[in-house]
Motif scaffolding. Sequence first.
Motif, short mmCIF file in Angstrom:
data_model
loop_
_atom_site.label_atom_id
_atom_site.label_comp_id
_atom_site.label_asym_id
_atom_site.label_seq_id
_atom_site.Cartn_x
_atom_site.Cartn_y
_atom_site.Cartn_z
N GLU A 225 0.84 -1.19 0.00
CA GLU A 225 0.00 0.00 0.00
C GLU A 225 0.88 1.25 0.00
N PHE A 226 0.35 2.37 -0.49
CA PHE A 226 1.06 3.64 -0.53
C PHE A 226 0.27 4.68 0.25
N THR A 227 0.94 5.43 1.10
CA THR A 227 0.28 6.55 1.76
C THR A 227 0.18 7.71 0.77
N GLU A 228 -0.69 8.66 1.09
CA GLU A 228 -0.83 9.84 0.24
C GLU A 228 0.49 10.61 0.17
N ALA A 229 1.20 10.63 1.28
CA ALA A 229 2.49 11.33 1.32
C ALA A 229 3.49 10.67 0.36
N ALA A 230 3.47 9.34 0.32
CA ALA A 230 4.39 8.62 -0.57
C ALA A 230 4.05 8.89 -2.03
N LEU A 231 2.76 8.91 -2.35
CA LEU A 231 2.33 9.20 -3.73
C LEU A 231 2.75 10.61 -4.14
N THR A 232 2.64 11.55 -3.19
CA THR A 232 3.08 12.92 -3.47
C THR A 232 4.59 12.95 -3.71
N ASP A 233 5.33 12.17 -2.90
CA ASP A 233 6.79 12.09 -3.07
C ASP A 233 7.15 11.58 -4.47
N ILE A 234 6.42 10.55 -4.93
CA ILE A 234 6.68 9.99 -6.25
C ILE A 234 6.50 11.05 -7.33
N THR A 235 5.45 11.87 -7.17
CA THR A 235 5.23 12.95 -8.13
C THR A 235 6.36 13.96 -8.07
N MET A 236 6.83 14.26 -6.88
CA MET A 236 7.89 15.26 -6.70
C MET A 236 9.22 14.79 -7.28
N PHE A 238 9.82 13.50 -10.05
CA PHE A 238 9.94 13.88 -11.46
C PHE A 238 9.66 15.37 -11.70
N SER A 239 9.64 16.12 -10.60
CA SER A 239 9.38 17.56 -10.73
C SER A 239 10.66 18.36 -10.92
N GLY A 240 11.82 17.71 -10.81
CA GLY A 240 13.09 18.40 -10.95
C GLY A 240 13.63 18.94 -9.66
N ALA A 241 13.01 18.56 -8.52
CA ALA A 241 13.44 19.09 -7.23
C ALA A 241 14.62 18.32 -6.64
N HIS A 242 14.97 17.17 -7.22
CA HIS A 242 16.04 16.35 -6.67
C HIS A 242 17.39 16.70 -7.29
N LYS A 245 18.79 13.34 -10.87
CA LYS A 245 17.60 12.90 -11.61
C LYS A 245 17.62 11.39 -11.74
N MET A 246 16.43 10.80 -11.94
CA MET A 246 16.33 9.37 -12.11
C MET A 246 17.13 8.94 -13.34
N ARG A 247 17.89 7.88 -13.20
CA ARG A 247 18.76 7.44 -14.28
C ARG A 247 18.10 6.42 -15.20
N PHE A 248 17.27 5.55 -14.62
CA PHE A 248 16.72 4.43 -15.39
C PHE A 248 15.20 4.38 -15.41
N ILE A 249 14.56 4.80 -14.33
CA ILE A 249 13.10 4.79 -14.26
C ILE A 249 12.56 6.07 -14.85
N ARG A 250 11.58 5.96 -15.76
CA ARG A 250 11.24 7.07 -16.64
C ARG A 250 9.96 7.83 -16.29
N GLU A 252 6.36 8.36 -13.29
CA GLU A 252 5.75 8.08 -11.99
C GLU A 252 5.17 6.67 -11.95
N GLY A 253 4.51 6.29 -13.04
CA GLY A 253 3.91 4.96 -13.10
C GLY A 253 4.95 3.87 -13.00
#
Length: 318
Positions: A225-236, A238-242, A245-250, A252-253
């Motif tokens: 299961e995913f908490t709402e906070a975790a789902l928000t983190d996943i969106t963030m 790919f927002s460019g805030a990190h 950047k992700m190297r292999f995973i392209r 949110e899905g």
Amino acid sequence: MSKTVEMNMRKNEIYGEICQLQKECVNLKTAFQNFYQEFERTLLNIQSEIQSTTKADKEKVCDEVYRIQPIGIFHSCFLTKNGTPRQPSLCKYARGTLKVTYFLNSFYSLVDIESYSHLWILFIFHKDLEKDHKLRSKVAPPRLNGAKVGVYSTRSPHRPNRLGLSLVKLDKVEADTLYLSGLDLVDGTPVVDIKPYISDYDIPPEPSSHPRWINAPPTSRVTVEFTEAALTDITMVFSGAHQHKMRFIRSEGELKQSITDIIEADPRSVYRKRQGNVEFSFPLDTIDVYVKVSDSTLIVTGVKQSEYVKMLLDKQNL
């Protein structure tokens, strides 16, 4: 006969016995010296034979030792052993690259390899070599929950030659670099060979079999299961805030599905499972996944880039 005469006679008898004992001691000493010399000669002969046999055995062993040189280093979305799937194909979006460096013109060695959809990757369990594991003939696979079977009945990394074998999907080829997915290799893994997967030869003509514990492990299946906070983190992510950047995973899905695939296979060790509802985390690509345990339900509570992951990425110049 006077006492004086008797004493002299007795004295002479004792003197004669002493002389005889002295002669016998001399003879005994000579015999012992001869025996010791013979013993030394025999011991030297035995030592010489042992050394000769040992040398022959060593030469025989040396004839049977083969030098294996990596053909390239694998880079993947798994930065550590923790969280890496125990088998390939468990995580569809687990991607990585292999740059072949063995040949001067390595891209020639990959000509026509794009014709295959899947490849066998032979590699070295290098992380296992970093630890002084005492090899044993029996090991405890995670699915057996502590029970042991023969090491050659498993795919355990704790084996004499530390060789691993994975079947991975070939996504594309660019010059001397392979892009692969569905893998279970840790970043930095030395690869020693590549072989194409050929279904006509790699699938047995007769039905295959395996132990029951492969399909029916005595461990409960987990729900993710995913908490709402975790789902928000996943969106963030790919927002460019990190920073990294992700190297292999392209997307949110893909990230959510990858996390689900890894946790559904339960990456925890038998020891960690026995600790009960203890939170844990694992690195994936450029982030850390935080998981709360509630019996058979594993809840993703956060997806963030920790200082630990940043350190790993900076250390590897990724």
